[in-house]
Motif scaffolding. Structure first.
Motif, PDB file in Angstrom:
ATOM      1  N   LYS A  80      35.232  43.015  48.690  1.00 16.31           N
ATOM      2  CA  LYS A  80      36.461  42.814  49.743  1.00 16.31           C
ATOM      3  C   LYS A  80      37.883  43.338  49.249  1.00 16.31           C
ATOM      4  N   SER A 138      36.861  47.799  57.815  1.00 19.76           N
ATOM      5  CA  SER A 138      36.134  48.628  56.952  1.00 19.76           C
ATOM      6  C   SER A 138      35.864  49.965  57.455  1.00 19.76           C
ATOM      7  N   GLN A 176      31.437  38.500  59.858  1.00 16.06           N
ATOM      8  CA  GLN A 176      31.918  39.451  59.142  1.00 16.06           C
ATOM      9  C   GLN A 176      32.225  40.779  60.033  1.00 16.06           C
ATOM     10  N   ASP A 212      26.759  44.898  49.961  1.00 10.59           N
ATOM     11  CA  ASP A 212      26.733  43.163  49.672  1.00 10.59           C
ATOM     12  C   ASP A 212      25.526  42.513  49.777  1.00 10.59           C
ATOM     13  N   ASP A 246      35.513  42.040  59.593  1.00 15.71           N
ATOM     14  CA  ASP A 246      35.603  42.852  58.236  1.00 15.71           C
ATOM     15  C   ASP A 246      35.202  44.301  58.578  1.00 15.71           C
ATOM     16  N   PHE A 255      27.346  45.375  54.795  1.00 17.16           N
ATOM     17  CA  PHE A 255      27.857  43.781  54.576  1.00 17.16           C
ATOM     18  C   PHE A 255      26.553  42.971  54.692  1.00 17.16           C
ATOM     19  N   MET A 274      30.457  50.588  53.960  1.00 18.52           N
ATOM     20  CA  MET A 274      30.422  49.177  53.393  1.00 18.52           C
ATOM     21  C   MET A 274      28.958  48.605  54.250  1.00 18.52           C
TER      22      MET A 274
END
Lengths: 281, 258
Positions: A51, B130, B123, A168, B126, A90, A88
């Motif tokens: 993060k 991102s 998320q 992640d 987020d 997640f 990313m």
């Protein structure tokens, strides 16, 4: 031209409302083109590092550079160009429920690159082909299994061809076979697309698979190989976190030889002792 | 004890600051690209068209019950013919805006808090950031515009239906002449009543959306947290609507009414 994809210098971080530091004095580098594996138990601060790299949260003190740019004090708008170079994946995928699989994968293409419909479809189909989910173009994320969601998430993360992809816990909660296909994808992106990877996980088996495997394209097919001799592995670094501190940094052979009590406990708890003895000595 | 009180005050002030910043950022985002018109239209549809039934029913029954209740009092003074005036002014100035806002807050504000809250805990917010998209610009600003535009529209509808509801009771239960009711109802309305009746829903629309979005985006604690944010969004918005209504009344009566 920076040679480091990521650089952390003495980074401290506390989540709002917490008294203890989530990260304490964390310093490490990730070289361009390399793979970093961040290991640690739940709550050790692994995901917090990712993060911070994305600028989703700001460090309390210390310096974080991504692609040579100090992002520690950047405003949200100034972070956007930095994020354009990062993908990313997640935990659990974090797909947008209200959009189809194709719209999820092509989200960034829709928002930032003004592609016409045909170009959009071609790009998205190619990305879904890469993660072997071409048939799922029009499906809703809720129709997918856990492994499929992660693969769509990988396709979404690579849509804008970033130089750095953060994973992640991409295999957590998946069965070993599905987990292994995710690891293959990470290897494929690293070896065929030259992507710098940061893999956060507590699954040693998957971390070793990513570090030890390599893939080549031959006559249109992907050929996977695995290097069993850990002495030969040089490109990937392991970072072990315990309660917000880095307790180990080094290559896989050094990990096996480490005397650090937490590293020993972590290794002993997860892989058969015989493997450590034969490969470590 | 003092420490705890100090912390409580500090937390509330921080929340107020974050709430104001969210509102400011959402408005500021309207002045630069990208703007999300498609999302704004979708929200207008969801808030406006989606709330038609409850707003119509609320307006109708409020107008009807107003007539029933006020006729008894008016009869004591032999003033039954004024029931139209009573209904139209009450609806326009007070009950239309407040009841519509409370109903929409229960339906829409809670929905926003739940949707955004789920996006936070899974998320998705987020992920949005991102992928280089500002969640305030994409999620909050369209809802804000939609709320501020649609609440006055819904309120006007609610007022109109309320007056018709009042008329039905006046005509068929109280046996009042049609022209007497409408004459009294429409003649009573002055420009400053319209001003009050339209300013209030603008403010309430902002309150409902800002509170819903703020509660959603500050959700913590997984699915349980989503539930808490949802409840909290209705409680906070309702209290804010009722208290703001009082102060708006004071201001408007002082500065706008002759």
């Amino acid at each position: 031209m920076p040679t480091l994809a990521i650089s952390f210098r003495n980074v401290f971080y506390t989540y709002p409302g917490n008294e203890d530091y989530t990260l304490r004095d964390v310093s490490f580098d990730v070289a361009l083109g390399s793979t970093a594996v961040i290991l640690g138990g739940s709550g050790s601060g692994k995901s917090t590092i990712l993060k911070l790299v994305l600028g989703l949260i700001k460090p309390e003190s210390g310096v974080i550079e991504v692609g040579g740019v100090d992002i520690s004090g950047l405003q949200e708008s100034a972070l956007m160009p930095v994020r354009a170079g990062i993908g990313m994946v997640f935990q659990e995928g974090a797909l947008f429920d209200s959009l189809s699989v194709a719209e999820n994968v092509g989200f960034r293409l829709r928002e930032h690159d003004k592609l016409d419909e045909q170009e959009f479809e071609e790009r998205v189909s190619r990305l879904l082909g890469f993660v072997e989910l071409g048939k799922f173009y029009d499906r809703a994320p809720s129709d997918l299994s856990g492994g499929q969601r992660r693969r769509v998430s990988v396709a979404r993360a690579m849509a804008h061809s970033p130089g750095l992809i953060l994973y992640d816990e991409p295999t957590t909660g998946l069965d070993p076979i599905t987990g292994s296909t995710i690891c293959d994808l990470i290897v494929k992106l690293r070896d065929l697309e030259g992507v710098t990877s940061v893999l956060v996980t507590h699954q040693l088996r998957d971390a070793f698979q990513v570090v030890q495997s390599f893939v080549m394209r031959k006559n249109g097919a992907f050929i996977y190989n695995r290097i069993e001799d850990v002495e030969l592995l040089v490109g990937s670094e392991f970072i072990v976190l315990n309660e917000g501190r880095i307790v180990f940094r080094g290559l896989q052979r050094e990990l096996f030889r480490s005397d650090e009590p937490y590293v020993r406990k972590f290794l002993d708890g997860q892989i058969p002792v015989s493997v450590i003895e034969t490969e470590g000595d | 004890m003092l420490d705890a009180a100090g912390n409580w005050v500090k937390e509330r002030l921080a929340a107020l600051q974050a709430f104001s910043k969210l509102s400011f950022d959402a408005f500021a985002s309207l002045f630069s690209k990208p703007r999300y018109w498609r999302e704004t239209l979708e929200q207008m549809d969801s808030i406006g068209v989606g709330s038609l039934t409850i707003v119509t029913l609320t307006g109708l029954f409020t107008g009807m019950v107003l007539t029933v209740q006020s006729s008894a009092t008016l009869d004591a003074f032999g003033a039954r013919s004024y029931v139209g005036r009573m209904v139209s002014l009450s609806m326009l100035r007070e009950l239309g805006p407040v009841l519509t806002a409370l109903m929409v807050s229960g339906r829409v504000g809670s929905g926003m808090a739940a949707e955004l809250g789920s996006m936070v805990v899974t998320q998705q917010i987020d992920a949005l950031r991102s992928l280089g998209t500002d969640p305030i610009r994409k999620l909050v600003a369209p809802r804000m515009i939609a709320g501020i535009v649609m609440l006055p529209v819904l309120t006007v509808l609610s007022n109109a239906v309320g007056m018709v509801g009042g008329f039905l009771v006046a005509r068929f239960t109280l046996r009042l002449a049609t022209s007497l009711y409408w004459h009294s109802a429409l003649d009573a309305i002055k420009p400053h009543d319209l001003f009050m009746g339209l300013l209030k829903p603008l403010v309430f629309g902002y309150i409902i959306v800002a509170v819903g979005c703020y509660q959603g985006l500050t959700t913590t604690g997984g699915t349980r947290g989503v539930g808490e944010s949802t409840t909290q969004s209705v409680v906070v918005a309702s209290v804010l609507i009722l208290s703001t209504d009082y102060f708006l009344n004071l201001l408007i009566l002082k500065f706008v009414y002759p």
